[in-house]
Design a protein around this motif. Structure first.
Motif, PDB file in Angstrom:
ATOM      1  N   CYS A  89       0.796  -1.230   0.000  1.00 58.27           N
ATOM      2  CA  CYS A  89       0.000   0.000   0.000  1.00 58.27           C
ATOM      3  C   CYS A  89       0.827   1.278   0.000  1.00 58.27           C
ATOM      4  O   CYS A  89       0.343   2.331  -0.416  1.00 58.27           O
ATOM      5  CB  CYS A  89      -0.953  -0.001   1.189  1.00 58.27           C
ATOM      6  SG  CYS A  89      -0.131  -0.124   2.801  1.00 58.27           S
ATOM      7  N   LYS A  90       2.064   1.229   0.462  1.00 55.27           N
ATOM      8  CA  LYS A  90       2.882   2.445   0.537  1.00 55.27           C
ATOM      9  C   LYS A  90       3.705   2.689  -0.727  1.00 55.27           C
ATOM     10  O   LYS A  90       4.466   3.666  -0.795  1.00 55.27           O
ATOM     11  CB  LYS A  90       3.821   2.372   1.745  1.00 55.27           C
ATOM     12  CG  LYS A  90       3.121   2.202   3.088  1.00 55.27           C
ATOM     13  CD  LYS A  90       2.205   3.373   3.435  1.00 55.27           C
ATOM     14  CE  LYS A  90       1.608   3.193   4.824  1.00 55.27           C
ATOM     15  NZ  LYS A  90       0.692   4.301   5.188  1.00 55.27           N
TER      16      LYS A  90
ATOM     17  N   LEU B   8     -11.081   2.100  -3.318  1.00 55.12           N
ATOM     18  CA  LEU B   8     -10.366   2.711  -4.438  1.00 55.12           C
ATOM     19  C   LEU B   8      -9.626   1.686  -5.284  1.00 55.12           C
ATOM     20  O   LEU B   8      -9.586   1.803  -6.514  1.00 55.12           O
ATOM     21  CB  LEU B   8      -9.389   3.774  -3.920  1.00 55.12           C
ATOM     22  CG  LEU B   8     -10.036   5.091  -3.488  1.00 55.12           C
ATOM     23  CD1 LEU B   8      -9.019   5.989  -2.799  1.00 55.12           C
ATOM     24  CD2 LEU B   8     -10.657   5.808  -4.684  1.00 55.12           C
ATOM     25  N   VAL B   9      -9.042   0.677  -4.645  1.00 55.17           N
ATOM     26  CA  VAL B   9      -8.325  -0.310  -5.449  1.00 55.17           C
ATOM     27  C   VAL B   9      -9.313  -1.084  -6.323  1.00 55.17           C
ATOM     28  O   VAL B   9      -9.035  -1.378  -7.491  1.00 55.17           O
ATOM     29  CB  VAL B   9      -7.475  -1.255  -4.563  1.00 55.17           C
ATOM     30  CG1 VAL B   9      -8.280  -2.395  -3.982  1.00 55.17           C
ATOM     31  CG2 VAL B   9      -6.291  -1.812  -5.350  1.00 55.17           C
ATOM     32  N   MET B  10     -10.500  -1.370  -5.794  1.00 53.35           N
ATOM     33  CA  MET B  10     -11.509  -2.073  -6.591  1.00 53.35           C
ATOM     34  C   MET B  10     -12.071  -1.180  -7.693  1.00 53.35           C
ATOM     35  O   MET B  10     -12.437  -1.656  -8.768  1.00 53.35           O
ATOM     36  CB  MET B  10     -12.629  -2.590  -5.688  1.00 53.35           C
ATOM     37  CG  MET B  10     -12.211  -3.773  -4.832  1.00 53.35           C
ATOM     38  SD  MET B  10     -13.557  -4.522  -3.876  1.00 53.35           S
ATOM     39  CE  MET B  10     -13.599  -3.446  -2.451  1.00 53.35           C
TER      40      MET B  10
ATOM     41  N   LEU C 258      -5.523  -8.200  -0.040  1.00 57.17           N
ATOM     42  CA  LEU C 258      -5.191  -8.706   1.292  1.00 57.17           C
ATOM     43  C   LEU C 258      -5.056  -7.569   2.301  1.00 57.17           C
ATOM     44  O   LEU C 258      -4.095  -6.803   2.271  1.00 57.17           O
ATOM     45  CB  LEU C 258      -3.886  -9.511   1.235  1.00 57.17           C
ATOM     46  CG  LEU C 258      -3.316 -10.017   2.566  1.00 57.17           C
ATOM     47  CD1 LEU C 258      -4.307 -10.950   3.261  1.00 57.17           C
ATOM     48  CD2 LEU C 258      -1.988 -10.737   2.338  1.00 57.17           C
ATOM     49  N   GLY C 259      -6.048  -7.438   3.175  1.00 55.45           N
ATOM     50  CA  GLY C 259      -5.943  -6.576   4.346  1.00 55.45           C
ATOM     51  C   GLY C 259      -5.892  -5.085   4.114  1.00 55.45           C
ATOM     52  O   GLY C 259      -5.330  -4.358   4.937  1.00 55.45           O
ATOM     53  N   LEU C 260      -6.477  -4.588   3.029  1.00 57.17           N
ATOM     54  CA  LEU C 260      -6.485  -3.139   2.833  1.00 57.17           C
ATOM     55  C   LEU C 260      -7.497  -2.481   3.769  1.00 57.17           C
ATOM     56  O   LEU C 260      -8.505  -3.074   4.140  1.00 57.17           O
ATOM     57  CB  LEU C 260      -6.819  -2.790   1.380  1.00 57.17           C
ATOM     58  CG  LEU C 260      -5.828  -3.259   0.315  1.00 57.17           C
ATOM     59  CD1 LEU C 260      -6.195  -2.648  -1.033  1.00 57.17           C
ATOM     60  CD2 LEU C 260      -4.397  -2.898   0.685  1.00 57.17           C
TER      61      LEU C 260
ATOM     62  N   CYS D 187      -1.339   5.612   2.224  1.00 53.65           N
ATOM     63  CA  CYS D 187      -1.614   4.398   1.457  1.00 53.65           C
ATOM     64  C   CYS D 187      -2.022   4.817   0.052  1.00 53.65           C
ATOM     65  O   CYS D 187      -2.687   5.835  -0.141  1.00 53.65           O
ATOM     66  CB  CYS D 187      -2.721   3.588   2.120  1.00 53.65           C
ATOM     67  SG  CYS D 187      -2.239   2.890   3.722  1.00 53.65           S
ATOM     68  N   ASN D 188      -1.645   4.025  -0.924  1.00 55.16           N
ATOM     69  CA  ASN D 188      -1.807   4.412  -2.325  1.00 55.16           C
ATOM     70  C   ASN D 188      -2.534   3.315  -3.111  1.00 55.16           C
ATOM     71  O   ASN D 188      -1.949   2.668  -3.982  1.00 55.16           O
ATOM     72  CB  ASN D 188      -0.421   4.692  -2.920  1.00 55.16           C
ATOM     73  CG  ASN D 188      -0.472   5.122  -4.372  1.00 55.16           C
ATOM     74  OD1 ASN D 188      -1.513   5.517  -4.885  1.00 55.16           O
ATOM     75  ND2 ASN D 188       0.662   5.029  -5.049  1.00 55.16           N
TER      76      ASN D 188
END
Length: 209
Positions: free
Chosen positions: A111-112, A167-169, A158-160, A138-139
């Protein structure tokens, strides 16, 4: 308004249109006609069929990760993307080792990645752990774009954190699934507090009850 969560009849499980609530999500004919049409698309057929096969073949026997691997095999997904929280780095390493051992190619992004400052999104110092707006945020958008660039077949989340997973989805182009969600209080098992919502967690979920 649809209230399936309050329905004790669930006639939809047995084609019983009478065993339903007065306003039933299952009776929206236009929506389900469109769903039927969309299931005829080749990619949707493949995913839905594989999901059904995994559900039955591994029911009560396969772990979530075993189900993921079997699902990917049935869909022909060989190149797996893993986007994870830095707090679950050891778990991400283990997942990568398991997937690799079982024949998958894995690319991962934590995430970083990108080292973007929290000032970028307008956070104040009081809303950071270090009380500094230059704290690395986190990005999740970057994680998604990295997986898109690599053209992975499938992405595992995993674990966001809550919101970062949103946002990732939003930006991932590949099919995806979640291996585990973030819950720092329950050891990443959010259902633990749901099971005890009317007892140990009652004062937190229903403070005025």
């Amino acid at each position: 308004m649809y209230q399936c969560s309050y329905c004790g009849k669930k006639g939809c499980r047995s084609y019983d249109d009478e065993a339903t609530m007065p306003v039933c999500a299952g009776k929206n004919e236009a929506v389900h006609a469109e769903a039927r049409r969309l299931y005829q698309k080749e990619e949707n057929q493949k995913i839905a069929r594989a999901a059904g096969q995994v559900e039955v073949r591994g029911y009560g026997r396969w772990t979530r990760l075993e189900e993921v691997m079997q699902f990917c095999r049935l869909c022909g997904y060989e190149h797996i993307g893993l986007v994870f929280c830095t707090g679950l780095s050891q778990e991400a390493k283990t997942v990568t080792e398991i997937l690799t051992y079982n024949g998958f190619s894995v690319d991962s992004a934590l995430c970083k990645a990108g080292s973007l400052p929290k000032s970028l999104i307008g956070l104040e110092a009081e809303d950071t752990h270090t009380h500094c707006v230059d704290e690395v945020m986190c990005n999740p958008i970057g994680q998604a774009l990295l997986m898109n660039e690599l053209q992975v077949d499938f992405t595992l989340i995993l674990g966001l954190c809550v919101g970062h997973d949103t946002l990732v989805m939003k930006y991932l182009e590949s099919p995806m699934s979640v291996l585990a969600v973030k819950d720092r209080v329950t050891g990443h098992n959010p259902l633990a507090s749901i099971y005890t919502a009317r007892s140990y967690y009652r004062s937190r979920y229903f403070p005025e009850d």
